[in-house]
Scaffold this motif. Structure first.
Motif, PDB file in Angstrom:
ATOM      1  N   GLN A 141      17.955   5.575   8.897  1.00  0.00           N
ATOM      2  CA  GLN A 141      17.290   5.888  10.001  1.00  0.00           C
ATOM      3  C   GLN A 141      16.060   5.440  10.160  1.00  0.00           C
ATOM      4  O   GLN A 141      15.374   5.371   8.995  1.00  0.00           O
ATOM      5  CB  GLN A 141      17.553   7.341  10.140  1.00  0.00           C
ATOM      6  CG  GLN A 141      18.927   7.781  10.768  1.00  0.00           C
ATOM      7  CD  GLN A 141      19.222   7.481  12.379  1.00  0.00           C
ATOM      8  OE1 GLN A 141      18.657   6.894  12.813  1.00  0.00           O
ATOM      9  NE2 GLN A 141      20.773   7.132  12.387  1.00  0.00           N
ATOM     10  N   GLY A 142      15.153   5.476  11.257  1.00  0.00           N
ATOM     11  CA  GLY A 142      13.790   5.251  10.944  1.00  0.00           C
ATOM     12  C   GLY A 142      13.484   3.892  11.800  1.00  0.00           C
ATOM     13  O   GLY A 142      13.898   2.977  11.491  1.00  0.00           O
ATOM     14  N   GLY A 150      10.085   7.301  14.959  1.00  0.00           N
ATOM     15  CA  GLY A 150      11.166   8.136  14.866  1.00  0.00           C
ATOM     16  C   GLY A 150      12.475   7.709  14.349  1.00  0.00           C
ATOM     17  O   GLY A 150      12.842   6.486  14.264  1.00  0.00           O
ATOM     18  N   ASP A 151      13.410   8.625  14.140  1.00  0.00           N
ATOM     19  CA  ASP A 151      14.764   8.210  13.918  1.00  0.00           C
ATOM     20  C   ASP A 151      15.554   7.806  15.397  1.00  0.00           C
ATOM     21  O   ASP A 151      16.471   7.129  15.062  1.00  0.00           O
ATOM     22  CB  ASP A 151      15.584   9.479  13.118  1.00  0.00           C
ATOM     23  CG  ASP A 151      15.036   9.599  11.959  1.00  0.00           C
ATOM     24  OD1 ASP A 151      13.966   8.819  11.245  1.00  0.00           O
ATOM     25  OD2 ASP A 151      15.595  10.470  11.156  1.00  0.00           O
TER      26      ASP A 151
END
Lengths: 737, 737
Positions: free
Chosen positions: B171-172, B251-252
């Motif tokens: 993620q990210g 953000g994710d």
């Protein structure tokens, strides 16, 4: 003169210089670090964008509403943050956290955190010893760079750059180890007061380390995933270390580290340049401000800058504590508004999403509901060039955003608090003679904010306000009585500027409107009272409800008593409404004697000076002001009455200790009371003022009553003096019994 | 000749050209999109870094182990991803997802997802109609840019760029709207097979939109916070829209959008350039490859490129399905390894964290455990320039990383599967006459990997292997029997290269070691069997255990039967061990007749060709191979036996249909069976091979038995021909009854 004597003289001069207390030496940044003062003891340069503060609120910050990176009585330190707010009431910033540790690498702050001893805090300097590690940490800063010096014992050591932990409620960061001496990245901040998280924005940084690390890396703690795949995810919800990793890492809970193995006690210096524009600008800020400078060089430069700023006012007499309280307060007025633009002039514009460029300073952190009352008049008096730059910054915001600011933070409008304070600040500045800004543009900006009836972000309920003269409890605007008073104050300011600019019709219109508070005056209670939209009184009504920030209908952060006199522009009119001098003073006394006066909040902070409007009662101002100083302003961590409100409380005590107070903003007049010091010398800025210095002298006992006030040897009639007369004078002499 | 006739001739030629089926027209990218083939029907250029695939696995992907962005039988489409893996067994990439929608803006894929109709997929092209929105979506791609064309109905429309949803378990992301026609950012990917998330790395992108948006913005869904502060957080765990936002968002679960209000049916083209190095490079890739080109231009160029690549082999005879199966398989061999370097030559190095620069192509996605067996020999035959670049890429990895690759993905070593396959690929390439690489360096690299006894990341258990000749069940290495066989194969390859390079001692050493599998031969069972470290047999032992990827002691992804013949370099030795030809063939028959042959996995894929080692039994190879093609390779979505394994299964069928197979890698020899087509013309690369073309001809019935094989009119003795003789020949004629 013999050679011997010559040498002795030189030695004596040097000794006296070395041991003589300069203004900077009286600063105690621990003042305000307890009792919700919300200041911090970290290192900062005057109006710095960067600051380095110890961060000791990790355990407490999520358990309630906590708005500062440091509280004196806490004792668990988890690092040092590089962008911070001082004296505010809401959490934000408090990020880009560094932490030196020894031994095995630990990235969880609950594991690596430590108690500490030997705290020292001065203007531009902080140091502490970390108990768990026996690492001495020292902090200093330039305008845009935080500089730390860690003295490590021999053995394995780490410097963490933790981008997860922070005071802000925003999450999200990127980090990249550039080399064994450099790390770059960004951290998202925003949602001040838990408002406007849609505007969350990046703060970029570049960190340079004086010693190449023996090992480096990054870490990331991903969120815990609960699905089927969790069984295959080795690091699900667990921190993973990425040794030697040099690619970009992104996430909410990430960081990077430098690791060393020292053969002996070793000092490492870390410089972190910040920017709200880009990593490149952060790097340039770092290079332009600190290249070839070590910790000691930076601290020496910053200390000199602080001393120069604080020396604008020189005080004599008074106790050492009085001087500490005074100079620390003056120091606290020089933190916010702070510099937003990078060294090259770049800054993020408000609302446009563009990067602007300024030749002067673009200031940010305008807590205007607080600061319009006394802070900006003080800046106009002591630092008119700063004040001019602040007004120009506000006008740039208008150009960018279409509206003047209300509570601006790093080019976001947080819309915190009520009222329309920008016109008051701008009109007051102009009327005090600081005029190097486009006043017609400023006037147009304030008229727009004051008169747009629909979809007006600055003045909710403006239609009702102009129609009925007041905001009703069912009109949708918050704290309708308070807000009506705020709009009145703004309209008065506009009227005064209109008058000065020869706009007679506007003057009349806004002046008349500025008195509309009278429609809320309940002649039975002799208080302002909320009304329904049909014009009837709101009932049942408890004028005591609302003290201590209790929510109530009608008022914001206060009750009917605390807002009873908040029409500084029409004190004489209010006096008449209340039934004359006697009733007015009786009401004032009632407030002070019955615990309805709140020193910790702005609406009533001018009240102790209002006795000066009643001939023969001026001694009560003298008495009350000294009492308030003694009670609320002390040389202790709890030595501020509450939130410093970005310098507003500090401005109050600076004025009060100088013996003057700008009792009605946009009325360029000071009212006079007892100076705390036997002499206060203000070094005036001769670009704006005729004289080089103004001296305020006190003769007689500070606790006595004022017998006479003389300006340049002429007796003043009454306790008021115009800004112009005062600053064109050379000596104001206040004689006490 | 009359004018009339002339014109007619021209018309006929044009018609025949227009309607004539080119190789590219036979590609059906749906093959392999079901039955775990793990291919996708999206648009890609040959060996493209970017591809655009429909993403329809959002609902299923987290419920189990799913390794592809698309499965034919699913029906809920949530966007189009711009970096994808094809035919692999583990989830990764499948990110940078675009989605056109109409009406109100919705960013949650469960809300905006839709069913669809009218799917069309060709080489370099995909189109679909989104049922919920009536939007026709078309996809194409250059090497580094995905290009989409959306045809919107009149009204409000949106193009989402969703950086949360993806196939990878990482993620990210970051995203920034640059203008109303451009968005840039990055997405973190990695942890292939849920391994090495510490190496998760960024893929950067720049998206350009052909029409300026009427509105744009970003969104972020922060994680849900459960503390006290949750009550004050307006968007706690909820998506917040940031209309008009142009700062960086991190953000994710984030994204950005463009919004339009179309007066009539309107087409918008979106180009997304990607890079594993930087946003700047992604932008340059986009500009260099697609500036001034619209969708149709890009597709025309990519279609031409595909046709040129596929025309390397021209087949005649066989059914239309045969041709589709063949050319789609050839197409699938041209997806991975794919280009890693940017247009300017930049690419992320492996392990160093540095950005390298290459003049040739830096290839990535080396699934070597799969591909060493047949894929790379095929590339050496058909595309020697590509193969040369691949070997050079592998050698660059060695220079960067200190080790040859094992399962390399975007410059991360995933250490997936077992064995030491790189030496086999390199030796095989050299021995087939492709020699434009530094062979001494390559030799040193393979010897290092083969002989380092401790802390050898390529060969776990190498110390025991060299000491005892085999890996034991308690030596710590995975699948000790399988891995012993793999190491043997690698050592054989090294021995063959040593021999070629005149390194006699090494030749002997590695050749001897390549036969060490014999120590695991249980003469009672006539199978290889796991041993304990003390030399005793591992008991109890079930030779059937391990089929269908069941975990078992001794073998990786297979059982004792499936690994029984996996010593391709010593088939004659194995035959002897088994007790001679008869026993050997009986064993082989047993495997096929008792469901122990696994067409879906690599260890046994050469087995159908092993009958050729037994004179008189070659017809069984002919029969089995045709049966396997008919059973497992069809012109349907489930027309691959399982994971394509980055082209390995496809390489098998390409070879099988051409009637030749490289039965032992690093032995530059083909074994011969029935060609599927009456004629196969290979256009040889004359830089590497003497002749321009090699024709493989079949006469007689495809289901008949081979009577004779002639190379350039000379009868071959047996069913084997050396690579050199074959490729120096012009016609290989296979005559069947």
């Amino acid at each position: 003169m013999s050679i011997k004597f010559k040498i002795l003289s030189i030695v004596l001069v040097v000794v006296s210089f070395a041991f003589g207390q300069q203004p900077v030496d009286y600063v105690n940044p621990f003042i305000g670090t307890s009792n919700f003062g919300a200041t911090n003891p970290g290192a900062i340069a005057p109006r710095g964008m960067a600051s380095v503060s110890p961060f000791n609120v990790a355990v407490q910050k999520d358990a309630g509403w906590l708005s500062n990176p440091y509280v004196k009585q806490y004792n668990f330190l988890t690092g040092f943050t590089h962008v911070n707010l001082s004296g505010v009431g809401c959490p934000d910033l408090g990020v880009i956290l560094t932490m030196p540790t020894t031994g095995d690498l630990k990235t969880n702050h609950m594991q690596y955190g430590t108690t500490y001893t030997d705290e020292v805090s001065k203007a531009g300097y902080y140091s502490v010893n970390l108990s768990k590690y026996n690492i001495k940490t020292e902090l200093t800063a330039t305008t845009r760079v935080g500089v730390s010096r860690y003295t490590f014992p021999a053995g394995e050591s780490n410097i963490l750059l933790n981008l997860g932990l922070g005071l802000t409620n925003e999450q999200g960061a990127t980090v990249k180890v550039v080399s064994n001496t450099e790390i770059e990245g960004m951290r998202t901040v925003g949602s001040f007061c838990y408002n406007s998280p849609e505007q969350a924005y990046p703060v970029y940084f570049v960190a340079k380390f004086s010693s190449p690390a023996d090992e480096f890396g990054a870490w990331k703690k991903p969120y815990k995933y609960n699905g089927v795949e969790a069984q295959w995810m080795g690091y699900n919800g667990k921190t993973r270390l990425m040794k030697g990793f040099t690619r970009e890492v992104v996430g909410d809970s990430i960081g990077a580290y430098m690791r060393y193995n020292f053969k002996k006690k070793t000092t490492v210096e870390v410089k972190i340049g910040v920017s709200y524009v880009s990593i490149e600008n952060a790097r340039e800020n770092l290079e332009k401000e600190t290249a070839n400078k070590n910790f000691d060089d930076v601290y020496a430069t910053t200390k000199t800058a602080w001393n120069k700023t604080l020396s604008t006012v020189e005080v004599k007499g008074g106790s050492a504590d009085d001087k500490t309280i005074f100079y620390t307060a003056l120091y606290h007025t020089q933190i916010h508004p702070n510099t937003l633009n990078d060294y090259n002039g770049d800054y993020p514009e408000i609302a446009t999403g563009k990067i602007g460029n300024t030749k002067g300073t673009r200031y940010t952190v305008f807590s205007l509901w607080d600061t319009y009352r006394n802070y900006h008049p003080l800046m106009s008096t002591l630092y008119p060039e700063q004040q001019s730059n602040m007004v120009n910054s506000m006008l740039s915001m208008y150009k960018e955003n279409g509206w003047l600011p209300k509570w601006e933070l790093n080019s976001t409008e947080t819309f915190t608090m009520v009222g329309d304070p920008a016109p008051v600040v701008i009109a007051d500045t102009y009327l005090r003679g600081i005029r190097d800004f486009n006043v017609e543009e400023a006037y147009a900006a304030m008229v727009k904010g004051a008169t747009e009836l629909d979809n007006n972000p600055l003045r909710p309920g403006n239609k009702e306000y102009w129609k009925n003269g007041y905001l009703s409890v069912n009109g949708g605007a918050e704290g309708p009585v308070s807000t009506t008073e705020e709009y009145n104050i703004a309209d008065f300011a506009i009227s005064q500027l209109a008058k000065e600019l020869g706009k007679k019709a506007d003057y009349k219109k806004f002046y008349n409107q500025s008195l509309s508070y009278k429609k809320l005056f309940d002649s039975k209670l002799k208080l302002l009272r909320p009304k329904n939209s049909d014009g009837s009184w709101y009932t049942p009504f408890d004028p005591y409800k609302g003290a201590n920030f209790e929510k109530n209908v009608g008022y914001i952060e206060g009750n009917a008593w605390q807002y009873a006199f908040m029409v500084p522009h029409d004190i004489k009119g209010l006096m008449k409404l209340m039934g004359g001098k006697k009733q007015f003073v009786s009401h004032l006394d009632y407030i002070f004697d019955n615990n309805q006066f709140d020193m910790a909040n702005e609406p009533d902070i001018a009240y102790p000076f209002l006795y000066n409007y009643s001939k023969g009662d001026e001694w009560k101002t003298q008495k009350r002001v000294q009492q308030l100083i003694n009670t609320y302003f002390t040389n202790t961590p709890s030595g501020l009455p509450g939130n410093d409100d970005t310098g507003t409380m500090s401005a109050w005590v600076v004025y009060a200790m100088m013996g003057i107070y700008p009792v009605s903003p946009a009325t360029p007049v000071y009212t006079i009371t007892t100076p705390r010091f036997s002499s206060v010398t203000i070094h005036l800025n001769t670009t704006y003022y005729k004289n080089k210095t103004l001296i305020i002298k006190r003769t007689g006992n500070v606790n006595g009553k004022i017998n006479s006030i003389r300006l340049d040897n002429k007796d003043l009639k009454g306790y008021f003096v115009s800004h112009k007369n005062l600053l064109n004078g050379t000596v104001l002499e206040v004689r006490l019994e």
